[in-house]
Motif scaffolding. Structure first.
Motif, PDB file in Angstrom:
ATOM      1  N   ARG A  27      30.649   5.618  18.843  1.00  0.00           N
ATOM      2  CA  ARG A  27      30.979   4.123  17.928  1.00  0.00           C
ATOM      3  C   ARG A  27      30.886   4.441  16.341  1.00  0.00           C
ATOM      4  NH1 ARG A  27      33.943   0.477  17.234  1.00  0.00           N
ATOM      5  NH2 ARG A  27      33.164  -1.415  16.859  1.00  0.00           N
ATOM      6  N   GLU A  30      34.050   5.939  15.524  1.00  0.00           N
ATOM      7  CA  GLU A  30      35.094   4.988  15.389  1.00  0.00           C
ATOM      8  C   GLU A  30      34.919   4.317  14.157  1.00  0.00           C
ATOM      9  OE1 GLU A  30      35.455   4.129  20.353  1.00  0.00           O
ATOM     10  OE2 GLU A  30      34.624   2.721  18.846  1.00  0.00           O
ATOM     11  N   HIS A  31      34.060   3.841  13.818  1.00  0.00           N
ATOM     12  CA  HIS A  31      33.933   3.076  12.584  1.00  0.00           C
ATOM     13  C   HIS A  31      34.460   4.126  11.063  1.00  0.00           C
ATOM     14  CE1 HIS A  31      32.002  -0.412  13.951  1.00  0.00           C
ATOM     15  NE2 HIS A  31      30.949   0.052  14.462  1.00  0.00           N
ATOM     16  N   LEU A  35      39.155   3.778  13.519  1.00  0.00           N
ATOM     17  CA  LEU A  35      39.719   3.501  14.896  1.00  0.00           C
ATOM     18  C   LEU A  35      38.872   2.095  15.505  1.00  0.00           C
ATOM     19  CD1 LEU A  35      39.134   7.140  16.254  1.00  0.00           C
ATOM     20  CD2 LEU A  35      41.220   5.962  15.529  1.00  0.00           C
ATOM     21  N   SER A  36      38.081   1.731  14.728  1.00  0.00           N
ATOM     22  CA  SER A  36      37.525   0.349  15.108  1.00  0.00           C
ATOM     23  C   SER A  36      38.356  -0.754  15.074  1.00  0.00           C
ATOM     24  CB  SER A  36      36.222   0.124  14.189  1.00  0.00           C
ATOM     25  OG  SER A  36      35.458  -0.957  14.566  1.00  0.00           O
ATOM     26  N   ASN A  37      38.280  -1.667  16.086  1.00  0.00           N
ATOM     27  CA  ASN A  37      38.983  -2.789  15.889  1.00  0.00           C
ATOM     28  C   ASN A  37      38.304  -4.154  15.500  1.00  0.00           C
ATOM     29  OD1 ASN A  37      41.333  -1.917  17.431  1.00  0.00           O
ATOM     30  ND2 ASN A  37      40.314  -2.193  19.385  1.00  0.00           N
ATOM     31  N   THR A  38      36.971  -3.845  14.886  1.00  0.00           N
ATOM     32  CA  THR A  38      36.323  -4.645  14.316  1.00  0.00           C
ATOM     33  C   THR A  38      36.790  -5.059  12.935  1.00  0.00           C
ATOM     34  OG1 THR A  38      34.620  -3.825  15.450  1.00  0.00           O
ATOM     35  CG2 THR A  38      33.768  -5.303  13.485  1.00  0.00           C
ATOM     36  N   LYS A  39      37.143  -6.214  12.741  1.00  0.00           N
ATOM     37  CA  LYS A  39      37.578  -6.907  11.707  1.00  0.00           C
ATOM     38  C   LYS A  39      37.008  -6.426  10.306  1.00  0.00           C
ATOM     39  CE  LYS A  39      39.551 -11.146   9.271  1.00  0.00           C
ATOM     40  NZ  LYS A  39      39.437 -12.406   9.675  1.00  0.00           N
ATOM     41  N   LYS A  42      36.967  -2.139   9.832  1.00  0.00           N
ATOM     42  CA  LYS A  42      38.226  -1.390   9.935  1.00  0.00           C
ATOM     43  C   LYS A  42      38.831  -0.793   8.852  1.00  0.00           C
ATOM     44  CE  LYS A  42      41.769  -4.983  10.807  1.00  0.00           C
ATOM     45  NZ  LYS A  42      42.706  -5.467  11.845  1.00  0.00           N
ATOM     46  N   HIS A  43      38.523  -1.388   7.545  1.00  0.00           N
ATOM     47  CA  HIS A  43      39.237  -0.761   6.359  1.00  0.00           C
ATOM     48  C   HIS A  43      38.269   0.305   5.684  1.00  0.00           C
ATOM     49  CE1 HIS A  43      42.616  -3.209   7.301  1.00  0.00           C
ATOM     50  NE2 HIS A  43      41.797  -4.395   7.116  1.00  0.00           N
TER      51      HIS A  43
END
Length: 122
Positions: A27, A30-31, A35-39, A42-43
């Motif tokens: 996780r 991903e962050h 790769l994170s889908n968390t709004k 993700k930037h």
């Protein structure tokens, strides 16, 4: 199955994110690799792990995550983060710091005093 509730902080924006996962290493990767889908994360790619609590089930993880995102939970989260960051600043080593938090059931709202007791005890 073991789950983790975690708090990460962006080094550049100084913003925090609280989440839950079954694999903390995956996780965090991903962050930090967009790769994170968390709004909200993700930037940004410079997150560091501030806090991680292991729990025994997804249900417990979700409850703790929701609590840490609530009004009183944010106060606890802020205290945890302040204590951890203070300890990191006091360290003279460049080695990683691991913070282990005990699972305490049935003690909602009592973490604040417990954390201060630990801090004062050294």
């Amino acid at each position: 199955m073991i789950y983790y509730v975690y708090i990460i902080r962006s080094k550049s924006t100084q913003k925090y994110y609280t989440g839950m996962t079954s694999s903390i290493d995956r996780r965090l990767q991903e962050h930090n690799q967009l790769l994170s889908n968390t709004k909200t994360t993700k930037h940004t790619i410079d997150y560091e792990l501030i806090f991680c609590q292991e729990v025994e089930s997804r249900i417990e993880a979700r409850k703790l995550e929701k609590y840490l995102k609530s009004g009183s939970g944010r106060e606890i989260r802020d205290e945890i983060v302040d204590i951890v960051l203070q300890r990191i600043k006091e360290r003279k080593s460049d080695k990683n710091l691991i913070v282990l938090a005990p699972a305490v059931r049935g003690r909602k709202g009592e973490y604040y005093q417990m954390l201060y007791d630990f801090l004062n005890a050294g």
